[in-house]
Write a protein that holds these residues in place. Structure first.
Motif, short mmCIF file in Angstrom:
data_model
loop_
_atom_site.label_atom_id
_atom_site.label_comp_id
_atom_site.label_asym_id
_atom_site.label_seq_id
_atom_site.Cartn_x
_atom_site.Cartn_y
_atom_site.Cartn_z
N CYS A 1 -7.21 -4.01 0.67
CA CYS A 1 -8.26 -3.31 -0.08
C CYS A 1 -7.92 -1.83 -0.24
O CYS A 1 -8.29 -1.21 -1.24
N SER A 2 -7.16 -1.27 0.70
CA SER A 2 -6.70 0.10 0.55
C SER A 2 -5.71 0.21 -0.61
O SER A 2 -5.77 1.16 -1.40
N SER B 1 -7.66 -0.01 -3.81
CA SER B 1 -8.38 1.25 -4.01
C SER B 1 -7.46 2.34 -4.54
O SER B 1 -7.83 3.10 -5.43
N ARG B 2 -6.26 2.38 -4.00
CA ARG B 2 -5.31 3.43 -4.41
C ARG B 2 -4.83 3.27 -5.86
O ARG B 2 -4.46 4.26 -6.48
N GLU C 1 0.82 -1.21 0.00
CA GLU C 1 0.00 0.00 0.00
C GLU C 1 0.86 1.26 0.00
O GLU C 1 0.53 2.25 -0.66
N HIS D 1 -14.61 6.89 10.64
CA HIS D 1 -15.04 5.79 9.79
C HIS D 1 -16.49 5.38 10.11
O HIS D 1 -17.26 5.06 9.19
N ASP E 1 -16.99 1.58 -0.94
CA ASP E 1 -16.58 2.49 -2.01
C ASP E 1 -16.24 1.71 -3.28
O ASP E 1 -16.59 2.13 -4.39
N SER E 2 -15.58 0.56 -3.13
CA SER E 2 -15.25 -0.27 -4.29
C SER E 2 -16.52 -0.75 -5.00
O SER E 2 -16.64 -0.68 -6.23
N ASN F 1 -15.68 0.94 4.87
CA ASN F 1 -15.80 2.09 3.97
C ASN F 1 -15.08 1.85 2.65
O ASN F 1 -15.58 2.22 1.59
N THR F 2 -13.90 1.25 2.70
CA THR F 2 -13.14 1.02 1.47
C THR F 2 -13.86 0.04 0.56
O THR F 2 -13.92 0.24 -0.67
N CYS G 1 -12.51 0.85 8.90
CA CYS G 1 -11.92 1.39 7.67
C CYS G 1 -12.20 0.47 6.49
O CYS G 1 -12.52 0.92 5.38
N THR G 2 -12.10 -0.84 6.73
CA THR G 2 -12.35 -1.83 5.67
C THR G 2 -13.76 -1.70 5.12
O THR G 2 -13.97 -1.79 3.90
#
Length: 463
Positions: A299-300, A303-304, A241, A430, A347-348, A343-344, A340-341
């Protein structure tokens, strides 16, 4: 410097603002649910903020500032003992945390307007003096070989340095591996002799300075093959990441060179290949804190690099299972990471879609459980709180290492910048994000006035 009278007058205004904030919050919740639910959620959130934000946080963090260097220390023991210096991550986190969680005067929208003008020059020097011609940033208190051996430390420092320079409209000296163009000027304005940009639209250091494992497809695949994702998913995914900005920028360069592949695509395929499709995790066992920590970073990372994460619904279900479980959480990150997971992964799904539909059923379920979830989260996070209002990484002590680099005295009963930012801002942030609710300020305008006084005192005492 602000007087006590000015600060006390501001406190009265702040009380009115906060009352109006919570009234608006309750009204918003009522609009999307009902009056009874709104009052329960408001009460749980106000209780959370009252207990978690209690203590003189603004004094604690303000006194970590070091005017001679221009940066912030990681903790009190780092400040008070020889062998430690301020670092880029602590500085970025301290300044960003205060700015993002404060009530601001009208018209204040950016860091330069928020902080005293005199902080800019030492901060820019603090950052730019650390950059090497390869584009990375190195701290004088840490061996360069140690930083180069830990791409997660090097990648994070690259990201923080570039973001802080951008706050003030400044540029690094040299082109960076994550695509920020240098201006060829040292911190004192002296031009670098022989400085030139790479002959390309894609910004990057010279080819011979590129990290070896990002050179091409073969090198990257070989690098991924050395990583034990199933055995140590958090450490591995954290390392990846921290390099995602470099991966995206390297893909731009490789495309210009005619490559018919993408490092980002190779990375996502590698994650999918190693994933347990039944849980979304990489540990191949029932959902637990360890597995969620790795999933959060994985997953971050995906996402990035702007790709869909594989099996997002299974990952969401695993995150919710850990949040609702009773497993002991031995670090503040263990409390934050499942939140956090969620939300990520939501979002995906929202950005890229999913064969199993949208994520609305999960949001509705979490909303219905939010008072209990907020209470349980509060009790978990308070286990890390220290008498001065700060928070430690582990229940008793803060970590003496930051991404493998020494920042504090081992086994000191104290809070640190990273853990305090997570505990006070990230965790509740979060929760509020997936509930679709606004975030209450941690610091009032009166707190900001006191901060400015503390920073001025730190400056004057060092002069």
């Amino acid at each position: 410097m602000y007087t006590e009278e000015q600060i006390n007058l501001q406190k009265e205004e702040d009380k009115r603002y906060l009352k109006e904030f919570w009234d608006r919050m309750e009204s918003k919740i009522t609009d999307i649910s009902d009056s009874h639910t709104a009052k329960r959620i408001r009460a749980s959130l106000e209780d959370y903020c009252r207990e978690v934000f209690a203590g003189d946080l603004i004094s604690w963090v303000g006194n970590l500032y070091d005017y001679p260097s221009g940066g912030f220390y990681y903790s009190n023991s780092g400040r008070d003992n020889d062998g430690f210096l301020p670092d880029l991550e602590s500085t970025f986190q301290a300044m960003g945390w205060i700015f993002n969680n404060s009530m601001k005067a009208e018209g204040v929208t950016a860091h330069p307007e928020f902080y005293p003008d005199w902080m800019k020059e030492p901060l820019m020097r603090f950052i730019k003096d650390k950059q090497d011609e390869n584009g990375y940033f190195y701290h004088p208190q840490w061996e360069r070989s140690l930083t180069d051996s830990k791409p997660h430390r090097r990648g994070r420092d690259l990201e923080w340095a570039c973001k802080m320079l951008d706050w003030y409209g400044e540029s690094p000296t040299y082109d960076t591996p994550n695509g920020v163009r240098g201006n060829g000027l040292l911190s004192d304005g002296t031009p670098v002799e022989g400085f030139s940009h790479r002959e390309s639209e894609a910004v990057a250091p010279k080819e011979e300075l590129v990290a070896p494992h990002l050179k091409n497809k073969e090198a990257f695949v070989e690098y991924l093959g050395t990583l034990d994702l199933r055995g140590n998913s958090y450490v591995v995914s954290n390392a990846i990441e921290s390099q995602t900005g470099q991966i995206l920028q390297r893909d731009k360069v490789l495309s210009e060179m005619g490559a018919d592949y993408s490092l980002a695509d190779i990375l996502v395929d590698w994650f999918a290949e190693h994933q347990d499709k039944s849980t979304g995790l990489f540990t191949y066992k029932s959902p637990d804190v360890e597995g969620l920590n790795g999933l959060m970073k994985a997953c971050s990372a995906v996402s990035r690099v702007k790709r869909p994460f594989p099996n997002p619904h299974r990952g969401l279900e695993s995150a919710i299972a850990v949040i609702e479980g009773d497993e002991y959480m031995n670090s503040v990150c263990c409390v934050m990471n499942p939140l956090c997971t969620i939300n990520t992964l939501m979002d995906s799904i929202n950005k890229f879609g999913s064969d199993e539909g949208d994520s609305e059923k999960y949001r509705k379920y979490l909303f219905s459980r939010s008072p209990e979830m907020i209470e349980a989260t509060k009790n978990r996070i308070l286990a890390f709180k220290k008498p001065d209002g700060s928070f430690s990484f582990a229940p008793e002590f803060s970590s003496n290492l930051s991404q493998g680099h020494p920042v504090a005295v081992y086994h000191t009963y104290e809070g640190d910048v990273n853990a305090t930012m997570i505990s006070t801002s990230a965790v509740i942030g979060h929760i509020l994000l997936f509930l679709g609710l606004p975030k209450p300020p941690i610091f009032t305008r009166a707190d900001v006035m006191r901060l400015i006084n503390i920073l001025e005192e730190r400056k004057n005492s060092a002069s």
